[in-house]
Design an enzyme around this catalytic site. Sequence first.
Site, mmCIF file in Angstrom:
data_model
loop_
_atom_site.group_PDB
_atom_site.id
_atom_site.type_symbol
_atom_site.label_atom_id
_atom_site.label_comp_id
_atom_site.label_asym_id
_atom_site.label_seq_id
_atom_site.Cartn_x
_atom_site.Cartn_y
_atom_site.Cartn_z
ATOM 1 N N CYS A 89 0.831 -1.201 0.000
ATOM 2 C CA CYS A 89 0.000 0.000 0.000
ATOM 3 C C CYS A 89 0.876 1.265 0.000
ATOM 4 O O CYS A 89 1.514 1.554 -1.003
ATOM 5 C CB CYS A 89 -0.988 -0.020 1.161
ATOM 6 S SG CYS A 89 -2.370 1.125 0.918
ATOM 7 N N HIS A 184 -3.561 -5.143 0.612
ATOM 8 C CA HIS A 184 -3.049 -5.520 1.935
ATOM 9 C C HIS A 184 -3.059 -7.042 2.122
ATOM 10 O O HIS A 184 -3.986 -7.591 2.727
ATOM 11 C CB HIS A 184 -3.881 -4.856 3.036
ATOM 12 C CG HIS A 184 -3.612 -3.404 3.203
ATOM 13 N ND1 HIS A 184 -2.657 -2.927 4.080
ATOM 14 C CD2 HIS A 184 -4.158 -2.328 2.600
ATOM 15 C CE1 HIS A 184 -2.634 -1.606 4.012
ATOM 16 N NE2 HIS A 184 -3.520 -1.209 3.119
ATOM 17 N N GLU A 186 -1.441 -8.765 4.175
ATOM 18 C CA GLU A 186 -1.414 -9.112 5.609
ATOM 19 C C GLU A 186 -2.819 -9.189 6.196
ATOM 20 O O GLU A 186 -3.011 -9.797 7.266
ATOM 21 C CB GLU A 186 -0.547 -8.110 6.388
ATOM 22 C CG GLU A 186 -1.201 -6.800 6.767
ATOM 23 C CD GLU A 186 -1.351 -5.808 5.628
ATOM 24 O OE1 GLU A 186 -1.870 -4.696 5.879
ATOM 25 O OE2 GLU A 186 -0.947 -6.130 4.485
#
Length: 211
Positions: A89, A184, A186
Amino acid sequence: MKKIYIYADREKRLNYVEALENCGAQAVVSTDVRDAESCDALLLPGGADMDPSFYGEDNHGSNGIDRGLDLTELALVNAFHSRPILGICRGMQVLNVAFGGTLVQDLPTAAVHRWQECDQVHIVSAPKDSFLYSLYGEHFSVNSAHHQGVSRLGDGFSIAAIAHDGGIEAIQWPEKRIYAVQWHPERLTLRHKRADAVDGKDVFQFFLGNI
């Protein structure tokens, strides 16, 4: 065990820590850049907008600017010039600017991408020479929580994924082992996995496999 440095407060980056450690790496998360010296790779995480003066523009919609953070992360990119880097990001935007690129400060289609009490989900497309093509194929869904994006590509980068609105969703420089995604991963792994998007673990495993 491979050590990945993240410049941040560890308690605020636990999603990244868990994702990396689930893949067998050690996440070294601190605000002491000396800790980076012994690390094998750098991860630039998500966050607020960069100061547009770093890419030669006035502020036309950039928010949450922390110039000190910008300077530190740009310096880290330089320090890791011969070690792998993964940008996520904001991290992708930092990488692009570090190599002479520019950003769109507020995407015309920002409503499709920005955080709205949760991540958005949309489809992206990857060219066959993209590191993502081997992971997910040509078309796949990702999460999204941004309102800025890459404009002019930084020197050395190629596009690794594009959104349906033409926005650049991933970039790469395989020769330097630098990879970045606008979404993202994660938040698409472990307890954050979701049925309507790809498994983010694949990005981390790919990156660690190139260290």
